[in-house]
Scaffold this motif. Structure first.
Motif, PDB file in Angstrom:
ATOM      1  N   UNK A 164       0.842  -1.163  -0.100  1.00  0.00           N
ATOM      2  CA  UNK A 164      -0.026   0.113  -0.185  1.00  0.00           C
ATOM      3  C   UNK A 164       0.863   1.228  -0.033  1.00  0.00           C
ATOM      4  N   UNK A 165       1.746   1.508   1.099  1.00  0.00           N
ATOM      5  CA  UNK A 165       2.466   2.653   1.197  1.00  0.00           C
ATOM      6  C   UNK A 165       3.560   2.900   1.004  1.00  0.00           C
ATOM      7  N   UNK A 166       4.266   1.951   0.142  1.00  0.00           N
ATOM      8  CA  UNK A 166       5.768   1.836  -0.323  1.00  0.00           C
ATOM      9  C   UNK A 166       6.710   2.104   1.049  1.00  0.00           C
ATOM     10  N   UNK A 167       6.511   1.245   2.005  1.00  0.00           N
ATOM     11  CA  UNK A 167       7.234   1.219   3.105  1.00  0.00           C
ATOM     12  C   UNK A 167       8.125   0.013   2.786  1.00  0.00           C
ATOM     13  N   UNK A 168       9.492  -0.066   3.149  1.00  0.00           N
ATOM     14  CA  UNK A 168      10.203  -1.236   3.067  1.00  0.00           C
ATOM     15  C   UNK A 168       9.724  -2.383   4.279  1.00  0.00           C
ATOM     16  N   UNK A 169       9.717  -3.556   3.635  1.00  0.00           N
ATOM     17  CA  UNK A 169       9.310  -4.605   4.562  1.00  0.00           C
ATOM     18  C   UNK A 169      10.120  -4.631   5.941  1.00  0.00           C
ATOM     19  N   UNK A 170      11.515  -4.471   5.584  1.00  0.00           N
ATOM     20  CA  UNK A 170      12.362  -4.485   6.527  1.00  0.00           C
ATOM     21  C   UNK A 170      12.368  -3.470   7.600  1.00  0.00           C
ATOM     22  N   UNK A 171      11.460  -2.287   7.205  1.00  0.00           N
ATOM     23  CA  UNK A 171      11.295  -1.301   8.242  1.00  0.00           C
ATOM     24  C   UNK A 171       9.985  -1.457   9.046  1.00  0.00           C
ATOM     25  N   UNK A 172       9.093  -2.502   8.924  1.00  0.00           N
ATOM     26  CA  UNK A 172       7.699  -2.371   9.345  1.00  0.00           C
ATOM     27  C   UNK A 172       7.794  -3.902  10.799  1.00  0.00           C
ATOM     28  N   UNK A 173       7.048  -3.796  11.244  1.00  0.00           N
ATOM     29  CA  UNK A 173       6.683  -5.121  12.214  1.00  0.00           C
ATOM     30  C   UNK A 173       5.945  -5.926  11.429  1.00  0.00           C
ATOM     31  N   UNK A 174       5.958  -7.119  11.872  1.00  0.00           N
ATOM     32  CA  UNK A 174       5.046  -8.092  11.198  1.00  0.00           C
ATOM     33  C   UNK A 174       3.575  -7.845  11.166  1.00  0.00           C
ATOM     34  N   UNK A 175       3.148  -7.319  12.185  1.00  0.00           N
ATOM     35  CA  UNK A 175       1.685  -6.666  12.050  1.00  0.00           C
ATOM     36  C   UNK A 175       1.467  -5.518  11.051  1.00  0.00           C
ATOM     37  N   UNK A 176       2.317  -4.604  10.966  1.00  0.00           N
ATOM     38  CA  UNK A 176       2.123  -3.480  10.009  1.00  0.00           C
ATOM     39  C   UNK A 176       2.375  -4.321   8.801  1.00  0.00           C
ATOM     40  N   UNK A 215      12.986  -7.888   1.327  1.00  0.00           N
ATOM     41  CA  UNK A 215      12.588  -8.940   2.013  1.00  0.00           C
ATOM     42  C   UNK A 215      14.263  -9.864   2.009  1.00  0.00           C
ATOM     43  N   UNK A 216      14.714 -10.057   2.975  1.00  0.00           N
ATOM     44  CA  UNK A 216      15.993 -10.593   3.001  1.00  0.00           C
ATOM     45  C   UNK A 216      16.206 -11.602   4.138  1.00  0.00           C
ATOM     46  N   UNK A 217      17.598 -11.951   4.648  1.00  0.00           N
ATOM     47  CA  UNK A 217      17.711 -12.659   5.669  1.00  0.00           C
ATOM     48  C   UNK A 217      16.926 -12.198   7.210  1.00  0.00           C
ATOM     49  N   UNK A 218      16.956 -11.068   7.132  1.00  0.00           N
ATOM     50  CA  UNK A 218      16.404 -10.560   8.697  1.00  0.00           C
ATOM     51  C   UNK A 218      15.061 -10.538   8.701  1.00  0.00           C
ATOM     52  N   UNK A 219      14.290 -10.546   7.715  1.00  0.00           N
ATOM     53  CA  UNK A 219      12.641 -10.588   7.618  1.00  0.00           C
ATOM     54  C   UNK A 219      12.101 -11.633   6.980  1.00  0.00           C
ATOM     55  N   UNK A 220      12.624 -12.826   6.797  1.00  0.00           N
ATOM     56  CA  UNK A 220      11.985 -13.884   6.258  1.00  0.00           C
ATOM     57  C   UNK A 220      10.777 -14.284   6.666  1.00  0.00           C
ATOM     58  N   UNK A 221      10.226 -13.755   7.999  1.00  0.00           N
ATOM     59  CA  UNK A 221       8.799 -13.845   8.300  1.00  0.00           C
ATOM     60  C   UNK A 221       7.653 -13.269   7.521  1.00  0.00           C
TER      61      UNK A 221
END
Ligand SMILES: [Zn+2]
Length: 293
Positions: free
Chosen positions: A94-106, A136-142
């Protein structure tokens, strides 16, 4: 992973993808342009996507449009014209936020909101997702758990290179299942001197002479026997876009280099290879392929 069937550049259909966002939304501009100011900026995405639709129509090519929910909400007619022309509508969040900057819920909220919005507008299932800035990379494969739970069927969010803003250099270079029912299709790299080199589009395509990009795609088709995944943005064909003042030199170079020549290069690229939609190229694969990560 099961062996792909033998093929060559003449018979392989490569994936053409467009990340639908406007020039002021790129991640590298985030320190300079407040998210709250997006609505105040001159929007150029409608006109630029129209030019892309005409280009694809001229070459009789169907592509995948990873579209930002923020854009779709403001330009529903744009979304409908993409779908009406036979292209695949997919999600860029939606908002072009990096997945690596967000919590799982966000992150779950962002990808669910975009999927719902795009499906309501198009009346079609949205199967694909690309994370902003390949985040998406090693730090946030969730993030793959969230994508599978939201009902996405493939992602194209990993860039298997070393880069200062993104990248997962040890990730598989080609399509692989990352969760049950969720395929990751990394953007294309070239394997050389024990390293993966970026070969799939964006700023690298603008920077390199066209012949080098063509050679890299041929190598991927002929030597790796794989479909390549190419990407570009609507703002990358727009030499008239407003210049953002006060940005650092590296960001300025990466964003603006050779934009004035890019449309002609895309014309050549579309003529030199066979192109198609992500879902049609990658979603009919053997479901028994190994699940990685
Ligand atoms: Zn993006």
């Amino acid at each position: 992973m099961s062996a792909p069937p033998a093929a060559s550049a003449a018979t392989i259909t490569n994936a053409l993808t467009i990340d639908v966002e406007d020039y002021f939304q790129v991640s590298a501009f985030a320190p300079y342009i407040a998210r709250g100011d997006w609505d105040l900026r001159e929007c150029r995405v409608e006109h630029n996507v129209q030019r892309i639709l005409e280009l694809l129509d001229r070459h009789r090519v169907h592509a995948t449009f990873f579209t930002l929910g923020w854009i779709a909400q403001r330009y529903p007619a744009l979304v409908r014209s993409i779908v009406a022309a036979g292209h695949e509508l997919a999600s860029h969040g939606y908002g072009h936020e990096r997945a690596s900057d967000l919590s799982k819920a966000a992150f779950s909220d962002d990808i669910g909101r975009a999927k719902g919005l795009l499906e309501d507008l198009s009346g079609q299932e949205v199967k694909g997702y690309r994370a902003p800035s390949f985040s998406i990379g090693v730090g946030n494969l969730w993030a793959f758990d969230c994508l599978a739970a939201a009902g996405y069927r493939y992602s194209s969010s990993i860039y298997p290179i070393q880069h200062d803003h993104y990248g997962m250099p040890d990730a598989p270079r080609f399509a692989h299942y990352v969760r049950e029912g969720l395929l990751e299709v990394p953007v294309t790299t070239l394997r050389m001197l024990k390293r993966n080199l970026p070969a799939s589009g964006g700023g690298y395509f603008r920077l390199l002479p066209y012949g080098v990009s063509r050679w890299m795609f041929r190598r991927v088709n002929d030597s790796d026997k794989q479909a390549a995944v190419f990407y570009f943005h609507p703002w990358e064909i727009d030499s008239e876009q407003p210049r953002i003042a006060g940005i650092d030199r590296k960001t300025r170079f990466r964003h603006y280099v050779n934009i004035d020549r890019n449309f002609a290069k895309l014309e050549q690229l579309l003529g030199d290879f066979s192109w198609g939609r992500m879902d049609r190229i990658f979603l009919n694969r053997d479901a028994n392929e190994v699940c990685v990560g």
